[in-house]
Design a protein around this motif. Sequence first.
Motif, PDB file in Angstrom:
ATOM      1  N   CYS A 279       0.845  -1.181   0.000  1.00 52.29           N
ATOM      2  CA  CYS A 279       0.000   0.000   0.000  1.00 52.29           C
ATOM      3  C   CYS A 279       0.890   1.243   0.000  1.00 52.29           C
ATOM      4  O   CYS A 279       2.124   1.140   0.045  1.00 52.29           O
ATOM      5  CB  CYS A 279      -0.910   0.005   1.224  1.00 52.29           C
ATOM      6  SG  CYS A 279      -0.020  -0.003   2.805  1.00 52.29           S
ATOM      7  N   ALA A 280       0.281   2.425  -0.057  1.00 51.50           N
ATOM      8  CA  ALA A 280       1.066   3.656  -0.013  1.00 51.50           C
ATOM      9  C   ALA A 280       1.823   3.716   1.314  1.00 51.50           C
ATOM     10  O   ALA A 280       1.252   3.399   2.367  1.00 51.50           O
ATOM     11  CB  ALA A 280       0.154   4.861  -0.153  1.00 51.50           C
ATOM     12  N   PRO A 281       3.102   4.099   1.311  1.00 47.93           N
ATOM     13  CA  PRO A 281       3.869   4.147   2.567  1.00 47.93           C
ATOM     14  C   PRO A 281       3.185   4.968   3.647  1.00 47.93           C
ATOM     15  O   PRO A 281       3.225   4.607   4.827  1.00 47.93           O
ATOM     16  CB  PRO A 281       5.195   4.783   2.127  1.00 47.93           C
ATOM     17  CG  PRO A 281       5.316   4.457   0.675  1.00 47.93           C
ATOM     18  CD  PRO A 281       3.911   4.471   0.146  1.00 47.93           C
ATOM     19  N   GLU A 282       2.528   6.057   3.243  1.00 49.71           N
ATOM     20  CA  GLU A 282       1.863   6.885   4.259  1.00 49.71           C
ATOM     21  C   GLU A 282       0.698   6.152   4.920  1.00 49.71           C
ATOM     22  O   GLU A 282       0.375   6.421   6.083  1.00 49.71           O
ATOM     23  CB  GLU A 282       1.387   8.206   3.653  1.00 49.71           C
ATOM     24  CG  GLU A 282       0.523   8.067   2.411  1.00 49.71           C
ATOM     25  CD  GLU A 282       1.329   8.116   1.124  1.00 49.71           C
ATOM     26  OE1 GLU A 282       0.748   8.525   0.103  1.00 49.71           O
ATOM     27  OE2 GLU A 282       2.528   7.753   1.146  1.00 49.71           O
ATOM     28  N   SER A 283       0.057   5.215   4.195  1.00 52.20           N
ATOM     29  CA  SER A 283      -1.015   4.426   4.805  1.00 52.20           C
ATOM     30  C   SER A 283      -0.467   3.567   5.938  1.00 52.20           C
ATOM     31  O   SER A 283      -1.064   3.482   7.017  1.00 52.20           O
ATOM     32  CB  SER A 283      -1.693   3.531   3.754  1.00 52.20           C
ATOM     33  OG  SER A 283      -2.331   4.289   2.762  1.00 52.20           O
ATOM     34  N   PHE A 284       0.674   2.933   5.684  1.00 49.84           N
ATOM     35  CA  PHE A 284       1.278   2.092   6.720  1.00 49.84           C
ATOM     36  C   PHE A 284       1.774   2.943   7.879  1.00 49.84           C
ATOM     37  O   PHE A 284       1.567   2.599   9.052  1.00 49.84           O
ATOM     38  CB  PHE A 284       2.418   1.276   6.126  1.00 49.84           C
ATOM     39  CG  PHE A 284       3.066   0.339   7.106  1.00 49.84           C
ATOM     40  CD1 PHE A 284       2.380  -0.765   7.590  1.00 49.84           C
ATOM     41  CD2 PHE A 284       4.360   0.560   7.555  1.00 49.84           C
ATOM     42  CE1 PHE A 284       2.957  -1.635   8.499  1.00 49.84           C
ATOM     43  CE2 PHE A 284       4.957  -0.299   8.466  1.00 49.84           C
ATOM     44  CZ  PHE A 284       4.249  -1.400   8.940  1.00 49.84           C
ATOM     45  N   GLU A 285       2.416   4.066   7.562  1.00 46.50           N
ATOM     46  CA  GLU A 285       2.941   4.933   8.623  1.00 46.50           C
ATOM     47  C   GLU A 285       1.816   5.475   9.499  1.00 46.50           C
ATOM     48  O   GLU A 285       1.947   5.554  10.730  1.00 46.50           O
ATOM     49  CB  GLU A 285       3.736   6.089   7.993  1.00 46.50           C
ATOM     50  CG  GLU A 285       5.027   5.633   7.316  1.00 46.50           C
ATOM     51  CD  GLU A 285       5.598   6.680   6.385  1.00 46.50           C
ATOM     52  OE1 GLU A 285       5.025   7.806   6.338  1.00 46.50           O
ATOM     53  OE2 GLU A 285       6.597   6.390   5.703  1.00 46.50           O
ATOM     54  N   GLN A 286       0.701   5.848   8.879  1.00 44.87           N
ATOM     55  CA  GLN A 286      -0.442   6.345   9.645  1.00 44.87           C
ATOM     56  C   GLN A 286      -1.009   5.251  10.541  1.00 44.87           C
ATOM     57  O   GLN A 286      -1.420   5.505  11.678  1.00 44.87           O
ATOM     58  CB  GLN A 286      -1.520   6.862   8.690  1.00 44.87           C
ATOM     59  CG  GLN A 286      -2.699   7.528   9.389  1.00 44.87           C
ATOM     60  CD  GLN A 286      -3.751   8.014   8.404  1.00 44.87           C
ATOM     61  OE1 GLN A 286      -3.581   7.901   7.189  1.00 44.87           O
ATOM     62  NE2 GLN A 286      -4.843   8.541   8.915  1.00 44.87           N
ATOM     63  N   THR A 287      -1.010   4.009  10.045  1.00 42.71           N
ATOM     64  CA  THR A 287      -1.518   2.891  10.840  1.00 42.71           C
ATOM     65  C   THR A 287      -0.594   2.617  12.022  1.00 42.71           C
ATOM     66  O   THR A 287      -1.059   2.350  13.136  1.00 42.71           O
ATOM     67  CB  THR A 287      -1.653   1.632   9.968  1.00 42.71           C
ATOM     68  OG1 THR A 287      -2.449   1.941   8.822  1.00 42.71           O
ATOM     69  CG2 THR A 287      -2.310   0.503  10.741  1.00 42.71           C
ATOM     70  N   VAL A 288       0.704   2.676  11.790  1.00 45.27           N
ATOM     71  CA  VAL A 288       1.659   2.488  12.891  1.00 45.27           C
ATOM     72  C   VAL A 288       1.425   3.543  13.966  1.00 45.27           C
ATOM     73  O   VAL A 288       1.427   3.245  15.172  1.00 45.27           O
ATOM     74  CB  VAL A 288       3.107   2.550  12.360  1.00 45.27           C
ATOM     75  CG1 VAL A 288       4.100   2.578  13.521  1.00 45.27           C
ATOM     76  CG2 VAL A 288       3.401   1.357  11.456  1.00 45.27           C
ATOM     77  N   ALA A 289       1.230   4.788  13.544  1.00 45.86           N
ATOM     78  CA  ALA A 289       1.004   5.862  14.505  1.00 45.86           C
ATOM     79  C   ALA A 289      -0.300   5.675  15.278  1.00 45.86           C
ATOM     80  O   ALA A 289      -0.417   6.108  16.430  1.00 45.86           O
ATOM     81  CB  ALA A 289       0.983   7.216  13.785  1.00 45.86           C
ATOM     82  N   THR A 290      -1.275   4.991  14.648  1.00 42.23           N
ATOM     83  CA  THR A 290      -2.592   4.836  15.275  1.00 42.23           C
ATOM     84  C   THR A 290      -2.690   3.600  16.152  1.00 42.23           C
ATOM     85  O   THR A 290      -3.200   3.665  17.283  1.00 42.23           O
ATOM     86  CB  THR A 290      -3.691   4.770  14.192  1.00 42.23           C
ATOM     87  OG1 THR A 290      -3.625   5.934  13.380  1.00 42.23           O
ATOM     88  CG2 THR A 290      -5.077   4.678  14.831  1.00 42.23           C
TER      89      THR A 290
END
Length: 431
Positions: free
Chosen positions: A15-26
């Motif tokens: 997926c888009a890297p920002e999708s994964f990064e946002q999920t990690v942050a959440t």
Amino acid sequence: MDALEPGGAVVEVRCAPESFEQTVATVGLQAARWGLEAAQRGAESAIGGGPRTAETVRQLLSACQGCFLAVLRGLRDEVPAADLPVPEELLASVRGAVRGGVPLPRLLRMMWTAHFTALDALVAATERVAPPAEAAAEARGLTTESFAYVEAFSDAVERRYAVELADWTGSAAAERMRVVEEILADGSVDRGAAEAALGYALGGWHVAVLLTADRTAVRLDAEVGRLADVLDADATVSLHRSPTLLWGWLHRPGRPDAEPAERIRSAGPLAVGVRVAVGPAADGPAGFRWSHVAAQEAARLAGLGHGGVVGHADVAVAGLLTANAEHAGRFALDTLGPRLCTASPKARRLRETLAAYLEAGRSRAAAADRLHVSPGTVAYRVKQAEDLLGESVEGSGRTLMVALEIMRAFDAVGRDPATTTGGGPLGGEGL
């Protein structure tokens, strides 16, 4: 979600890297990685027995990861379904579905199948950690909320599908695709009308290329132009099969003086995240078709390892041997035996050593140079392989080499010959 733990599988972020990064942050890194594994299981379930082409898997993984990670974020933050943004990875896959001729009902069915599988994993994980008195209610809540999310996603997919279909139907690109499909089907085609629609001469020599990108932001058209310069082509035609897959043909008035894939390799690296499968140079309308078919074979077996550029000549033998996966798998099992055909690192190392030894004319020294080990190591591994075979490898080189080449192809696509059924080609039908 704090209790979600990944199982250790290596799952690449598609997926888009920002999708994964946002999920990690959440939800945290561990839960996000668990989500990638659940999304992969969902993608595998959605594919089912359908064609497992590299591009199909890539698109589906991206969409599944984007969707399920969004669901995890929504569940953690208790976001109403109407307020959870529809994943861009899912919307991007709709264009590929329209251009690939995937009907909307099938697309929605794959989407829901993937979600059911991923949700089952989430419910099972919840039931393991929740107190027994609360587990059933917690599972019902997760199911209800996640279904609301996916229903909202489905509505967005239906709307986007209608827009993409309207743009595609009757467009010049759709007409080019229709003409190309007629040529590839080896049917009769009005050459003059076909050339007018394509803006491309069917006489002369053609080199087909299949380009794939890891991310939708990569401009594959620009890469086709660069390949045309490398091969001194005087015309090109290209068709986007999805946001990350492009079919292209490069035209030359005369036959190239070198194998096209070799020329492309020698010209330097492609753009980051881009891979290309290259067909041989072939002439006339029949050559237009054959070069594409051969490029699909190269794409099908790209995992045999040739960097970002793989030509048909690199995999032609493996392609012939694995055109019928069930027959190929049975031959390998009957020749090598089940113990030497396992996917274990040891069995694979023994197969590689045995192949190098036979290719080197049974020279331990030459095989050792190729494998970067000592001659004694080669001798030891060959002896281990013979023990598993139950006989000496002397005098049976040709049959063994065919079986070992088949196993290289099975290894490349991650398939087990013991569980392969059906007569299709190993690894699907190409990109």
